[in-house]
Design a protein around this motif. Sequence first.
Motif, short mmCIF file in Angstrom:
data_model
loop_
_atom_site.label_atom_id
_atom_site.label_comp_id
_atom_site.label_asym_id
_atom_site.label_seq_id
_atom_site.Cartn_x
_atom_site.Cartn_y
_atom_site.Cartn_z
N THR A 103 28.41 5.50 11.62
CA THR A 103 26.85 6.05 10.63
C THR A 103 27.07 7.58 10.85
O THR A 103 26.06 7.71 9.87
N GLU A 104 27.71 8.16 11.13
CA GLU A 104 28.19 9.97 10.28
C GLU A 104 28.28 9.97 9.08
O GLU A 104 28.82 8.77 7.82
N GLY A 105 28.34 10.81 7.79
CA GLY A 105 28.32 10.69 6.53
C GLY A 105 30.14 11.54 6.42
O GLY A 105 30.50 11.62 7.47
N PHE A 106 30.54 10.86 5.40
CA PHE A 106 32.08 10.79 5.70
C PHE A 106 32.33 12.37 4.75
O PHE A 106 31.56 12.76 4.33
N GLN A 153 28.55 3.10 4.63
CA GLN A 153 27.42 4.39 3.83
C GLN A 153 27.78 5.40 3.18
O GLN A 153 28.95 5.99 5.01
N GLY A 154 27.63 6.56 3.40
CA GLY A 154 27.43 7.64 2.85
C GLY A 154 29.24 8.26 2.93
O GLY A 154 29.75 9.61 2.76
N ASN A 155 29.72 7.38 1.97
CA ASN A 155 31.94 7.69 1.09
C ASN A 155 31.53 7.46 -0.58
O ASN A 155 30.58 7.29 -0.83
N HIS A 156 31.65 9.22 -0.68
CA HIS A 156 31.58 9.51 -1.98
C HIS A 156 32.59 9.01 -3.18
O HIS A 156 32.54 8.37 -4.13
N VAL A 164 43.11 -0.77 11.07
CA VAL A 164 42.94 -1.65 12.48
C VAL A 164 43.95 -0.60 13.30
O VAL A 164 45.06 -0.83 13.13
N THR A 165 43.17 -0.44 14.87
CA THR A 165 43.93 -0.11 16.21
C THR A 165 43.64 -1.17 17.30
O THR A 165 42.69 -1.74 17.28
N PRO A 166 43.81 -1.14 18.54
CA PRO A 166 43.50 -1.90 19.64
C PRO A 166 42.21 -1.68 19.87
O PRO A 166 41.88 -2.37 20.56
N ASP A 167 42.22 -0.22 19.62
CA ASP A 167 41.05 0.60 20.10
C ASP A 167 39.97 0.86 19.59
O ASP A 167 38.42 0.56 19.98
N ARG A 168 40.00 0.39 17.65
CA ARG A 168 38.94 0.93 17.00
C ARG A 168 39.31 1.04 15.89
O ARG A 168 40.35 0.57 15.63
N LYS A 169 38.42 0.92 14.35
CA LYS A 169 38.51 0.70 13.22
C LYS A 169 38.21 2.30 12.87
O LYS A 169 37.12 2.97 13.08
N PHE A 170 39.28 2.46 12.26
CA PHE A 170 39.28 3.95 11.81
C PHE A 170 39.03 3.86 9.52
O PHE A 170 39.37 3.62 9.54
N LEU A 171 37.98 4.66 8.95
CA LEU A 171 37.89 4.33 7.57
C LEU A 171 38.43 5.48 7.51
O LEU A 171 37.31 6.40 7.17
#
Length: 210
Positions: A103-106, A153-156, A164-171
């Motif tokens: 939810t934070e800005g990129f 949202q928030g990506n310029h 995708v990892t077993p724990d979370r997604k990284f964008l």
Amino acid sequence: MESAKEPKAIMKIEHLNATFQPAKIGNPHGLQITYLKDNSTRNIFVYHEDGKEIVDWFNAIRAARFHYLQVAFPGASDVDLVPKLSRNYLKEGYMEKTGPKQTEGFKKRWFTMDDRRLMYFKDPLDAFARGEVFIGSKENSYKVLEGLPPSTQGNHWQHGITIVTPDRKFLFACETENDQLEWITTFQKVISRPMLPQEYAVEAHFKHKP
């Protein structure tokens, strides 16, 4: 008489690496040395006006690594050990990233892919990474996807990547389509490679800094 001072750092040969980085350091004789400190990567950037001096240090590190590996792997041949003396990074460059809540800005960060460690820095010459992500294998539920989730949202920058990892997604977001393709190709090569026994130990003790 001055008392002996303790060294500022002790680098274990086991985790030591050196790679030439003239463009990043801004000197034709620039060398980047890395080692692990509390399971996080520490960077040291050095250069010298005499190129031979830097090459000698590079070769000295490789020689020390060779001796260490001969002791650590007594049954291995020299042909097997030489590729392990030092390594270049799989890829480096800028991407945007968001935090774990997505939810934070990129924010624009400098990324380095070092074997299975994806590290990100505020500046390419920072001593420590702001965070590190372990990239495992597809057999262990790691995968890379082109694009970002629809709600992002928030990506310029518009060329997204989802890890995708077993724990979370990284964008992540790349500035150009070519950058996106190069990063995806790099991630796919790492993920398609089965994990070695020692890499499971790294994964288990890995610390991610949000």
